[in-house]
Design a protein around this motif. Structure first.
Motif, short mmCIF file in Angstrom:
data_model
loop_
_atom_site.label_atom_id
_atom_site.label_comp_id
_atom_site.label_asym_id
_atom_site.label_seq_id
_atom_site.Cartn_x
_atom_site.Cartn_y
_atom_site.Cartn_z
N LEU A 117 -16.49 1.48 6.08
CA LEU A 117 -15.74 2.57 5.46
C LEU A 117 -14.73 2.03 4.46
O LEU A 117 -14.45 2.67 3.44
CB LEU A 117 -15.04 3.40 6.54
CG LEU A 117 -15.98 4.24 7.41
CD1 LEU A 117 -15.21 4.89 8.56
CD2 LEU A 117 -16.69 5.31 6.59
N ASN A 118 -14.19 0.85 4.73
CA ASN A 118 -13.28 0.22 3.77
C ASN A 118 -14.01 -0.09 2.47
O ASN A 118 -13.49 0.17 1.37
CB ASN A 118 -12.71 -1.06 4.38
CG ASN A 118 -11.71 -1.73 3.48
OD1 ASN A 118 -10.66 -1.17 3.16
ND2 ASN A 118 -12.01 -2.95 3.06
N ARG A 119 -15.22 -0.62 2.57
CA ARG A 119 -16.00 -0.91 1.37
C ARG A 119 -16.35 0.38 0.62
O ARG A 119 -16.27 0.44 -0.61
CB ARG A 119 -17.29 -1.67 1.73
CG ARG A 119 -17.05 -3.07 2.26
CD ARG A 119 -18.35 -3.85 2.36
NE ARG A 119 -19.29 -3.26 3.31
CZ ARG A 119 -19.35 -3.57 4.60
NH1 ARG A 119 -18.51 -4.45 5.11
NH2 ARG A 119 -20.25 -3.00 5.39
N SER A 128 -7.83 3.79 -3.92
CA SER A 128 -7.78 3.01 -2.68
C SER A 128 -7.25 1.60 -2.97
O SER A 128 -7.41 0.70 -2.15
CB SER A 128 -9.15 2.93 -2.02
OG SER A 128 -10.07 2.25 -2.85
N VAL A 129 -6.63 1.44 -4.13
CA VAL A 129 -6.02 0.16 -4.49
C VAL A 129 -4.63 0.06 -3.89
O VAL A 129 -4.27 -0.91 -3.21
CB VAL A 129 -5.97 -0.02 -6.02
CG1 VAL A 129 -5.25 -1.33 -6.38
CG2 VAL A 129 -7.37 -0.01 -6.60
N MET A 130 -3.82 1.11 -4.10
CA MET A 130 -2.47 1.15 -3.54
C MET A 130 -2.32 2.28 -2.53
O MET A 130 -1.21 2.65 -2.15
CB MET A 130 -1.45 1.32 -4.66
CG MET A 130 -1.36 0.13 -5.59
SD MET A 130 -0.73 -1.36 -4.78
CE MET A 130 1.00 -0.95 -4.62
N SER A 131 -3.43 2.86 -2.10
CA SER A 131 -3.43 3.89 -1.07
C SER A 131 -4.41 3.48 0.03
O SER A 131 -5.37 2.74 -0.22
CB SER A 131 -3.86 5.25 -1.63
OG SER A 131 -2.99 5.68 -2.66
N GLY A 132 -4.17 3.97 1.24
CA GLY A 132 -5.06 3.63 2.34
C GLY A 132 -4.74 4.45 3.56
O GLY A 132 -4.03 5.45 3.50
N THR A 133 -5.28 4.01 4.70
CA THR A 133 -5.01 4.69 5.96
C THR A 133 -5.08 3.70 7.11
O THR A 133 -5.89 2.77 7.10
CB THR A 133 -6.01 5.84 6.20
OG1 THR A 133 -5.64 6.57 7.37
CG2 THR A 133 -7.43 5.33 6.38
N ILE A 251 -7.39 0.47 6.19
CA ILE A 251 -8.58 0.81 5.41
C ILE A 251 -8.09 1.24 4.04
O ILE A 251 -7.22 2.10 3.92
CB ILE A 251 -9.38 1.93 6.08
CG1 ILE A 251 -9.88 1.47 7.45
CG2 ILE A 251 -10.56 2.37 5.21
CD1 ILE A 251 -10.52 2.56 8.28
N GLY A 252 -8.65 0.67 2.98
CA GLY A 252 -8.12 0.88 1.64
C GLY A 252 -7.16 -0.23 1.29
O GLY A 252 -7.32 -1.37 1.73
N ASP A 253 -6.16 0.09 0.45
CA ASP A 253 -5.13 -0.89 0.07
C ASP A 253 -5.75 -2.19 -0.43
O ASP A 253 -5.37 -3.29 -0.01
CB ASP A 253 -4.21 -1.19 1.26
CG ASP A 253 -3.36 0.01 1.65
OD1 ASP A 253 -2.53 0.43 0.83
OD2 ASP A 253 -3.57 0.54 2.75
N TYR A 262 -6.40 -6.42 5.73
CA TYR A 262 -7.80 -6.04 5.75
C TYR A 262 -8.08 -5.01 6.84
O TYR A 262 -7.18 -4.58 7.56
CB TYR A 262 -8.71 -7.25 5.87
CG TYR A 262 -8.52 -8.16 7.07
CD1 TYR A 262 -8.15 -7.68 8.32
CD2 TYR A 262 -8.75 -9.53 6.96
CE1 TYR A 262 -8.03 -8.51 9.42
CE2 TYR A 262 -8.63 -10.38 8.04
CZ TYR A 262 -8.26 -9.85 9.27
OH TYR A 262 -8.14 -10.69 10.35
N ALA A 263 -9.34 -4.61 6.95
CA ALA A 263 -9.71 -3.46 7.79
C ALA A 263 -10.37 -3.86 9.10
O ALA A 263 -10.90 -2.99 9.80
CB ALA A 263 -10.65 -2.53 7.00
#
Length: 347
Positions: A117-119, A128-133, A251-253, A262-263
């Motif tokens: 899901l990260n990929r 998803s460069v400076m945002s994530g979860t 995930i993301g970032d 990392y995720a």
């Protein structure tokens, strides 16, 4: 003003929750009575900011009667709501796909789901460069529970405990996950080995001494400094740039991946028994000002997990406004572990 009694209607408008608690039979004479609640945060400078938390509940996962999945996803950054919503919407499908690839190796499939899901998030039409979860998930296969955690949301179990045979039974809160933050020495060392720098905002601005003696209390006490250690990238000239995140996995970032954010999840396996009374998953909006034990104690004052969710979120919201000018988004899934009332037939 938002903090007045007249604002109760506005506060309630931010809440999404179960219509009523639900029952799920696990087998082995046990079941779960569960409910969820999510409340959008209050941001004075962004009153219409979206709730970046999301949740997922899947009953009879993959068509199996005693399989149940809970997930809480806490987005951050400009498109945090989109990233957490993407993970929420795709988690079930991706876990099924990974299970078909991993030939019955559940733990590998579970972990690979987060990485996949990260990929995939990096290819979507959101930042998803400076945002994530972050993500905390609980997978029940009967009474066998597997927790997967990425970031600083948390899972806790409340279990009957007697310190001494002469003492009365008490329900004690225990961790089912470990927050992945720079408070943890092992996570700090991993980030530094990847080229990252760990500093709090106060240290960067010169208001706090340089040190790495942060107390990793993991929810046994509340951190009252309001200035947690964060992950930074350092350039050749010594300047610090983002991500500046207070967690070490997400995930993301993708900006943070170069310095070890990392995720890859950490997994915890737990076998439920009759001594367990509740399982709680919640975003860090709950854990910021409440200890693990305080949450479990509060929940178990109620007969219905939905009432417990309401109480915990209301107290979290109150404490945010006591200590800050805003509140975080707050999400909780609470499951009471109970004897299965279904009749038993046969010998």
């Amino acid at each position: 003003m938002e903090r007045t009694v007249a604002s109760i209607t506005r506060i309630n408008a931010r809440i999404e929750c179960s219509d009523r608690s639900e029952w799920f039979a696990l087998g082995g004479g046990l079941g779960l009575r569960f409910a969820y609640l999510t409340q959008r945060g209050y941001y004075p400078d962004a009153l219409n900011k979206a709730n970046q938390d999301s949740y997922r509940i899947v009953r009879q996962f993959n068509g199996v009667a005693d399989q149940l999945l809970f997930g809480v996803f806490d987005g951050h950054g400009g498109d945090g709501d989109k990233v957490s919503g993407f993970v929420r919407d795709q988690f079930e499908r991706e876990l099924k796909r990974q299970l078909s690839i991993c030939s019955g190796d559940f733990e590998t499939a579970y972990a690979q789901t987060f990485l996949a899901l990260n990929r995939q998030a990096s290819k979507r039409h959101f930042d998803s460069v400076m945002s994530g979860t972050t993500a905390i998930c609980a997978f029940f296969h009967g009474t066998h529970l597997t927790i997967a955690n990425v970031g600083d949301s948390r899972a806790v179990v409340g279990s009957e405990h007697r310190a001494d045979s002469r003492d009365p039974l008490q329900v004690k809160a225990s961790l089912l996950s470990m927050d992945q933050t720079p408070f943890r020495k092992d996570e700090r060392e991993r980030i530094k080995a990847a080229g990252g720098t760990i500093m709090s905002a106060g240290q960067i601005e010169g208001f706090a001494p340089l040190h790495e003696e942060w107390n990793d209390n993991q929810g046994e006490a509340v951190d009252e400094t309001g200035d947690p250690p964060r992950v930074w990238a350092m350039f050749d000239d010594g300047s610090l740039q983002g991500p500046g995140c207070a967690f070490t996995r997400s995930i993301g970032d993708s900006w943070g991946e170069s310095v070890g954010v990392y995720a890859e999840p950490e997994l915890t396996v737990y076998e439920l028994s009759a001594r367990d009374k509740c399982v709680v998953l919640a975003s860090d909006g709950v854990w910021e000002f409440l200890t693990n034990q305080a949450v479990v104690d509060m929940l178990l004052k109620f007969d219905d997990p939905l009432d417990g969710c309401r109480a915990v979120v209301a107290e979290s919201y109150r404490l945010w406004l006591q200590y800050d000018t805003r509140t975080d988004d707050i999400t909780i899934i609470c499951a009471f572990v109970e004897a299965d009332p279904a009749p038993s037939f046969g010998l």
